[in-house]
Design an enzyme around this catalytic site. Sequence first.
Site, PDB file in Angstrom:
ATOM      1  N   SER A 185      27.746 -33.426  78.676  1.00  0.00           N
ATOM      2  CA  SER A 185      28.233 -32.170  79.234  1.00  0.00           C
ATOM      3  C   SER A 185      27.186 -31.362  79.979  1.00  0.00           C
ATOM      4  CB  SER A 185      28.835 -31.311  78.125  1.00  0.00           C
ATOM      5  OG  SER A 185      27.873 -31.020  77.129  1.00  0.00           O
ATOM      6  N   HIS A 213      34.528 -34.644  78.722  1.00  0.00           N
ATOM      7  CA  HIS A 213      34.196 -34.368  80.116  1.00  0.00           C
ATOM      8  C   HIS A 213      34.466 -35.557  81.040  1.00  0.00           C
ATOM      9  CE1 HIS A 213      32.191 -30.518  79.125  1.00  0.00           C
ATOM     10  NE2 HIS A 213      31.963 -31.130  77.965  1.00  0.00           N
ATOM     11  N   LYS A 244      39.352 -28.796  78.929  1.00  0.00           N
ATOM     12  CA  LYS A 244      38.687 -29.087  80.206  1.00  0.00           C
ATOM     13  C   LYS A 244      39.749 -29.451  81.253  1.00  0.00           C
ATOM     14  CE  LYS A 244      35.080 -29.247  77.300  1.00  0.00           C
ATOM     15  NZ  LYS A 244      35.219 -28.964  75.862  1.00  0.00           N
TER      16      LYS A 244
END
Length: 397
Positions: A185, A213, A244
């Site tokens: 990340s 991610h 996300k």
Amino acid sequence: MNALLNEICGRYTLPQEVKAKGIYPYYRPIESGQDPIVQMNGKRDVMMFGSNSYLGLSDDPRLKDAAKAAIDKYGTSCSGSRFLNGTLDIHVALEKRLAEFVGKEDAVTFSTGFQVNLGVVSLLGFHEGYLFLDSYDHACIIDGARLSQSKVFKFAHNDMVTLEKKLKLAEPDAPKLIVVDGVFSMTGDLANLPVITDLAEKYNAAVMVDDAHGFGVFGDHGRGSVDHFGLTDKVDLIMGTFSKSFGSLGGFIAGSKPVINFIKHCARSLIFSASMPPANVAAVNKALDIMLTEPERIQHLWDMTNHAHEEFIRRGFDIGVTESPIFPLYVRDTDKCLAAVKMALEDGLFITPVIPPAVPQDSIIIRFALMATHSMEQVDKGIDILDKIFHKLEIIK
């Protein structure tokens, strides 16, 4: 009020010291959704390059409509854990879709991504087992390992030689689990999953990938880093978060039916925590629809990523080894890093600092992240602002 408690906590004065310098960079109120342009400080327009909403779905009208409809039907909360009264039909349907999406037999959702790793890692380390963690793994993986009763080995970031040395130290017949981020990340690079899975097979270890991610960014229609490498069958557990690319809140873990069954009945952060609210479940379901039907959204994200990569390099920024829409801009000085963040906000640019103790002194960065809803012009404008600031602070000379 307990005087001793206040006295002990009062010794922590670092935030006050940074505020006194005028460069405190946290808890900055945003007055709008997570769009490329957000409103701050009385509706002032600021370009957002500090969000994890890689597909730009957090403020998408379709997700909001789906969430509103779910509230109308199910209310605002399940008022209980999945284990007891908190399982809705939409939880079950979403889990089936997620398992199919990542190519696994089964999946289960948690209220947050942090809770997934806390519960799963602490559970599957086993009393007689071993956990192997990349030194750059997310804090929730580290905390899960701390709660486990297993022996924990950390290896240097993406250092496969060290990983193999650690694997050799484990009892051959003991349970072993390698846990890594698919996309890291802060640094934006990918785990070396091809070598990790080969080593896992060699030393009879299982592999778990936190792809928080990676979803929406890598792989076929955003199926993540495991799919990107073509290793779905060699990775035992695939974890993801909904905060996300999915534009919601929550998390999930997918794997074989026996393993997911064990997690559903034994992971403490699942069975002793309230379940995902209906609005969040519905938003994730709609985000999945968009991922599968709008590949051009991901393509645009990558067009901007490739362009930004070339521009940062051309202008002399140190961006490390990033391979993703996450750009770590190395500063390596705390005061300069915080000053740059303040100056950027004054120039209408929202970015985030990463400083000790989160990273070592020589790894202090400013994190610059792209969303599919950014325009190429906004990316260029953001880089122009940072170029000016980095030269003014002599980060780039």
